[in-house]
Design a protein around this motif. Sequence first.
Motif, PDB file in Angstrom:
ATOM      1  N   VAL A 146      33.030 -20.791 -28.462  1.00 18.00           N
ATOM      2  CA  VAL A 146      32.441 -22.069 -28.063  1.00 18.00           C
ATOM      3  C   VAL A 146      32.772 -22.405 -26.614  1.00 18.00           C
ATOM      4  CG1 VAL A 146      32.466 -24.559 -28.492  1.00 18.00           C
ATOM      5  CG2 VAL A 146      32.450 -22.952 -30.415  1.00 18.00           C
ATOM      6  N   GLN A 147      34.018 -22.172 -26.199  1.00 21.97           N
ATOM      7  CA  GLN A 147      34.439 -22.552 -24.852  1.00 21.97           C
ATOM      8  C   GLN A 147      33.606 -21.859 -23.774  1.00 21.97           C
ATOM      9  OE1 GLN A 147      38.257 -21.089 -23.707  1.00 21.97           O
ATOM     10  NE2 GLN A 147      38.581 -22.670 -22.167  1.00 21.97           N
ATOM     11  N   THR A 148      33.449 -20.556 -23.900  1.00 18.89           N
ATOM     12  CA  THR A 148      32.693 -19.799 -22.902  1.00 18.89           C
ATOM     13  C   THR A 148      31.225 -20.202 -22.901  1.00 18.89           C
ATOM     14  OG1 THR A 148      34.204 -17.950 -23.257  1.00 18.89           O
ATOM     15  CG2 THR A 148      32.173 -17.488 -22.078  1.00 18.89           C
ATOM     16  N   LEU A 149      30.657 -20.389 -24.106  1.00 18.95           N
ATOM     17  CA  LEU A 149      29.267 -20.818 -24.193  1.00 18.95           C
ATOM     18  C   LEU A 149      29.059 -22.177 -23.540  1.00 18.95           C
ATOM     19  CD1 LEU A 149      28.167 -19.768 -27.784  1.00 18.95           C
ATOM     20  CD2 LEU A 149      27.003 -19.186 -25.667  1.00 18.95           C
ATOM     21  N   ALA A 150      29.960 -23.102 -23.844  1.00 19.77           N
ATOM     22  CA  ALA A 150      29.829 -24.442 -23.294  1.00 19.77           C
ATOM     23  C   ALA A 150      29.923 -24.427 -21.772  1.00 19.77           C
ATOM     24  CB  ALA A 150      30.906 -25.349 -23.887  1.00 19.77           C
ATOM     25  N   GLN A 151      30.849 -23.633 -21.237  1.00 24.61           N
ATOM     26  CA  GLN A 151      31.005 -23.547 -19.793  1.00 24.61           C
ATOM     27  C   GLN A 151      29.736 -23.023 -19.126  1.00 24.61           C
ATOM     28  OE1 GLN A 151      33.950 -20.722 -18.631  1.00 24.61           O
ATOM     29  NE2 GLN A 151      33.726 -21.104 -16.454  1.00 24.61           N
ATOM     30  N   ASN A 152      29.158 -21.955 -19.683  1.00 25.85           N
ATOM     31  CA  ASN A 152      27.958 -21.374 -19.090  1.00 25.85           C
ATOM     32  C   ASN A 152      26.753 -22.292 -19.226  1.00 25.85           C
ATOM     33  OD1 ASN A 152      28.221 -18.311 -18.159  1.00 25.85           O
ATOM     34  ND2 ASN A 152      29.629 -18.625 -19.872  1.00 25.85           N
ATOM     35  N   ARG A 153      26.660 -22.949 -20.387  1.00 20.44           N
ATOM     36  CA  ARG A 153      25.538 -23.872 -20.573  1.00 20.44           C
ATOM     37  C   ARG A 153      25.661 -25.048 -19.602  1.00 20.44           C
ATOM     38  NH1 ARG A 153      23.812 -23.896 -26.443  1.00 20.44           N
ATOM     39  NH2 ARG A 153      25.984 -24.414 -26.782  1.00 20.44           N
ATOM     40  N   ALA A 154      26.875 -25.506 -19.359  1.00 17.38           N
ATOM     41  CA  ALA A 154      27.075 -26.605 -18.420  1.00 17.38           C
ATOM     42  C   ALA A 154      26.615 -26.220 -17.021  1.00 17.38           C
ATOM     43  CB  ALA A 154      28.547 -27.008 -18.398  1.00 17.38           C
ATOM     44  N   ARG A 155      26.886 -24.971 -16.614  1.00 20.26           N
ATOM     45  CA  ARG A 155      26.471 -24.530 -15.282  1.00 20.26           C
ATOM     46  C   ARG A 155      24.954 -24.545 -15.141  1.00 20.26           C
ATOM     47  NH1 ARG A 155      30.886 -25.596 -12.597  1.00 20.26           N
ATOM     48  NH2 ARG A 155      32.726 -24.470 -13.372  1.00 20.26           N
ATOM     49  N   VAL A 156      24.245 -24.146 -16.202  1.00 22.91           N
ATOM     50  CA  VAL A 156      22.782 -24.189 -16.161  1.00 22.91           C
ATOM     51  C   VAL A 156      22.287 -25.625 -16.041  1.00 22.91           C
ATOM     52  CG1 VAL A 156      20.680 -23.702 -17.463  1.00 22.91           C
ATOM     53  CG2 VAL A 156      22.525 -22.018 -17.414  1.00 22.91           C
ATOM     54  N   TYR A 157      22.882 -26.517 -16.813  1.00 21.82           N
ATOM     55  CA  TYR A 157      22.482 -27.922 -16.736  1.00 21.82           C
ATOM     56  C   TYR A 157      22.741 -28.502 -15.346  1.00 21.82           C
ATOM     57  CZ  TYR A 157      21.846 -28.074 -21.815  1.00 21.82           C
ATOM     58  OH  TYR A 157      21.419 -27.860 -23.103  1.00 21.82           O
ATOM     59  N   LEU A 158      23.843 -28.089 -14.710  1.00 18.82           N
ATOM     60  CA  LEU A 158      24.120 -28.560 -13.352  1.00 18.82           C
ATOM     61  C   LEU A 158      23.060 -28.085 -12.383  1.00 18.82           C
ATOM     62  CD1 LEU A 158      28.002 -28.168 -13.045  1.00 18.82           C
ATOM     63  CD2 LEU A 158      26.697 -30.292 -13.159  1.00 18.82           C
ATOM     64  N   ASP A 159      22.623 -26.811 -12.545  1.00 15.81           N
ATOM     65  CA  ASP A 159      21.552 -26.303 -11.688  1.00 15.81           C
ATOM     66  C   ASP A 159      20.275 -27.116 -11.850  1.00 15.81           C
ATOM     67  OD1 ASP A 159      23.128 -24.342 -10.607  1.00 15.81           O
ATOM     68  OD2 ASP A 159      22.460 -22.762 -11.954  1.00 15.81           O
ATOM     69  N   LEU A 160      20.067 -27.636 -13.064  1.00 11.58           N
ATOM     70  CA  LEU A 160      18.865 -28.427 -13.353  1.00 11.58           C
ATOM     71  C   LEU A 160      19.068 -29.918 -13.079  1.00 11.58           C
ATOM     72  CD1 LEU A 160      17.890 -26.698 -16.732  1.00 11.58           C
ATOM     73  CD2 LEU A 160      16.670 -26.495 -14.558  1.00 11.58           C
ATOM     74  N   ASN A 161      20.270 -30.275 -12.547  1.00 16.32           N
ATOM     75  CA  ASN A 161      20.622 -31.668 -12.264  1.00 16.32           C
ATOM     76  C   ASN A 161      20.630 -32.536 -13.526  1.00 16.32           C
ATOM     77  OD1 ASN A 161      20.996 -31.417  -9.436  1.00 16.32           O
ATOM     78  ND2 ASN A 161      18.772 -31.445  -9.137  1.00 16.32           N
ATOM     79  N   LEU A 162      20.915 -31.907 -14.663  1.00 14.64           N
ATOM     80  CA  LEU A 162      21.043 -32.636 -15.932  1.00 14.64           C
ATOM     81  C   LEU A 162      22.527 -32.906 -16.166  1.00 14.64           C
ATOM     82  CD1 LEU A 162      18.470 -30.563 -18.025  1.00 14.64           C
ATOM     83  CD2 LEU A 162      18.110 -32.768 -16.910  1.00 14.64           C
ATOM     84  N   HIS A 163      23.055 -33.886 -15.412  1.00 18.42           N
ATOM     85  CA  HIS A 163      24.499 -34.088 -15.384  1.00 18.42           C
ATOM     86  C   HIS A 163      25.053 -34.602 -16.706  1.00 18.42           C
ATOM     87  CE1 HIS A 163      23.446 -34.394 -10.976  1.00 18.42           C
ATOM     88  NE2 HIS A 163      24.303 -33.407 -11.019  1.00 18.42           N
ATOM     89  N   ASP A 164      24.278 -35.424 -17.405  1.00 16.85           N
ATOM     90  CA  ASP A 164      24.761 -35.937 -18.695  1.00 16.85           C
ATOM     91  C   ASP A 164      24.962 -34.795 -19.691  1.00 16.85           C
ATOM     92  OD1 ASP A 164      24.885 -38.623 -17.959  1.00 16.85           O
ATOM     93  OD2 ASP A 164      22.749 -38.899 -18.306  1.00 16.85           O
ATOM     94  N   LEU A 165      23.989 -33.888 -19.766  1.00 17.54           N
ATOM     95  CA  LEU A 165      24.116 -32.751 -20.677  1.00 17.54           C
ATOM     96  C   LEU A 165      25.242 -31.824 -20.240  1.00 17.54           C
ATOM     97  CD1 LEU A 165      20.337 -31.883 -21.253  1.00 17.54           C
ATOM     98  CD2 LEU A 165      21.900 -33.026 -22.835  1.00 17.54           C
ATOM     99  N   ALA A 166      25.401 -31.651 -18.931  1.00 21.33           N
ATOM    100  CA  ALA A 166      26.489 -30.808 -18.430  1.00 21.33           C
ATOM    101  C   ALA A 166      27.839 -31.412 -18.795  1.00 21.33           C
ATOM    102  CB  ALA A 166      26.363 -30.637 -16.918  1.00 21.33           C
ATOM    103  N   ALA A 167      27.954 -32.722 -18.675  1.00 19.51           N
ATOM    104  CA  ALA A 167      29.214 -33.381 -19.023  1.00 19.51           C
ATOM    105  C   ALA A 167      29.549 -33.179 -20.496  1.00 19.51           C
ATOM    106  CB  ALA A 167      29.122 -34.874 -18.690  1.00 19.51           C
ATOM    107  N   ASP A 168      28.542 -33.268 -21.350  1.00 19.12           N
ATOM    108  CA  ASP A 168      28.782 -33.044 -22.780  1.00 19.12           C
ATOM    109  C   ASP A 168      29.302 -31.629 -23.031  1.00 19.12           C
ATOM    110  OD1 ASP A 168      27.872 -35.595 -23.196  1.00 19.12           O
ATOM    111  OD2 ASP A 168      25.841 -34.987 -23.784  1.00 19.12           O
ATOM    112  N   GLU A 169      28.767 -30.645 -22.307  1.00 19.36           N
ATOM    113  CA  GLU A 169      29.215 -29.260 -22.502  1.00 19.36           C
ATOM    114  C   GLU A 169      30.641 -29.060 -21.994  1.00 19.36           C
ATOM    115  OE1 GLU A 169      27.756 -26.952 -24.221  1.00 19.36           O
ATOM    116  OE2 GLU A 169      26.021 -28.224 -24.634  1.00 19.36           O
TER     117      GLU A 169
END
Length: 716
Positions: A146-169
Amino acid sequence: MPETKDEVLRPETIFERAETFADAGRNDQAVAVLTELLATDPENASALRCRGRYLMNLGRRRAALDDFNTCLQIQADDATLYGDRGIALSSLGLFDEAEADLSKAIACEATNGGLHLWRGYTRGQLGRHDEALADFIVAEELDYEVQTLAQNRARVYLDLNLHDLAADEFQRAADHGDDRSTYLKNLAETCSRAGRLDEAVAAIGEALRLDPADNSARRLRADLMERLRRLTDAQAERALADDLYHLLESSNGRKRRTRERQTHQLLRSHFDTHEVDDLIIHSRAFPPRVRADLQRGIDQFATGDIELVQLTDVKTRHSHETITLTDVMSEDRYDPATTFPASFEDIDIGEETPVSCPRRGLYLFRQGATPFVLLITPPPRHGCEIQVKVQIAVPPTEEGERTANHFLNCLKQAVHQSTCYRGKIISLESKDSYTGEAVGIRVHRLRPTEREDVILPERTLRQLDRNIVEFVQSRSALREAGFSGKKGVLFHGPPGTGKTHTIHYLATHLPRHTTLIISAEQVGLLSDYMTLARMLSPSLVVIEEADLIARDRDQSGHAFQEVLLNKLLNEMDGLTAEAEIVFVLTTNRPEVLEDALKSRPGRIDQAIEFPKPDADCRRRLVRLYSGRLNISDEVIDCAVTRTEGVTASFIKELMRRACQVRIKRSADDALLIEDVEAAVEELLSADDGLSRNLLGGAVSRGDSGESNTGIESGVD
């Protein structure tokens, strides 16, 4: 005891020892053990694969990639090996190649969550965010960490400027991971961007509780306090950060602090009587594909009375490849510029010795009494800006200004002369960039093709000579007479009739010409190719499978095909009469080409047909492709008679197949008629119609099953 020694040397025992070392974290010893095995058995694919994985654990990714490449040469049918190579390629930043390899591996191991994770990360780096998130979903369904998945998913959300979703990850990563402090800091920074300041303060407070000595976290907390108008708290946090900084510096940072002051002091010492703050900085930006030419320009500039005092790498603690001379000159107390030994990368330019370039270099030069510095930095790894930046800082004097202008002119001249690529055979490469721009040049080393190896009907050879070879020889005189120096030629004919072979001959025999080879999937880079073609002229521009982009508008299936067609037409029309460029377009289907390309003069000036070889050509092809075989005239006559209507590629495979039959029959090097007959029967077998058609040798058969002489044309 001999038995014990023999047992130790057995491959099974060596693998066990290597695995034991690796399990204990001693990957270097595991590599050493397998290297001993490979010294005696260099094609042991299992040893290569294991050593490659242990090298990855050691961070030696390039060496690991070499092992995986060698392993795939030995076991090309083992699709799972593509997973190992894909991970190595991705970790080296070669994301396009990595994505292709990982997709092949996933096709065989669809339930491997790690492969989906790596492909998701790779697609994220390529800007294909939706596909990346889809891969992460699959990895999560396969119960990946889960930790690695969440970290990588957060990076994608940051690239998309989806900061709320990135924060959740990042919150998920902090809840499930061991390094909670790092993920809490990431969470705080992301919440801050999203305007969720109270949550950011809470997250950074928890991070400081876990690691009170984290000064960067404390300064982030002070910034958050300021944004919340809690100025007293912000001031108190900064005071604590300053006290902690001084405490750490006095206890164990004295040596590091001296080193960090070194860059600014180095510049002060180099410029002597000139104040660093008064220096004048000139900047230029270049495409990464001319990096080798830039380096040659710098090397040529540093001659005569120009002395290279020092070359070093430089960076700040929190900036990566985007450092500027302003950063280097700044006396930032908390983020000072630091010097390191320069690291180099080799750029292949198709010569025996590559061009060695510092990845990031700070040059200290002196010309007489005038000191100056040069900083060259690569493109940032992330973002849309893809440029090599060059900056030169000189004293505010007339001599300094002349030095800067002279240097920038040297760079401009080096790029336009392009001695690294002029006269060679090149194509563009696409690497890890969100824009998909071409960022590298590949030099092709084609096998030399002599005139006698170009076996075509006399009429075709005359057209080639008149429209390309003689045109190039007469170009200067034609231009003096007021005619254009550009030309367009279309090569058309069935597959396997020698179009590509002829291009290889032209590419290696047109004097002073640079050949640019544009494959069908690279037509989106046509503008980049044409910029290079104009700069490197005289040039030969080859567009393979032109029917894929220049198809008749009425038959075009998608709007983007028409866009590419218009781009091609505009580029061909936009060349001036002085342009010394020859276009060669190849196609197997000339009937589907757009009329605007075929009928308008100045685009396609001559269509040259490459027919299937006649009897004389087949005779010469049999001799050419017989290699070092002992072959009599009777055998050649048999091969010519049995191959009426086939393509050159069919004859090439026929001779190889006949040689196989001879080898199985005996060790004698003489090729017999029965060898050729057996090979023909096999290639023209009605049971293997697909192979027959692909080779350009479809044949009709009577009811009795015996071969007739009529051979149909091969399929595209």
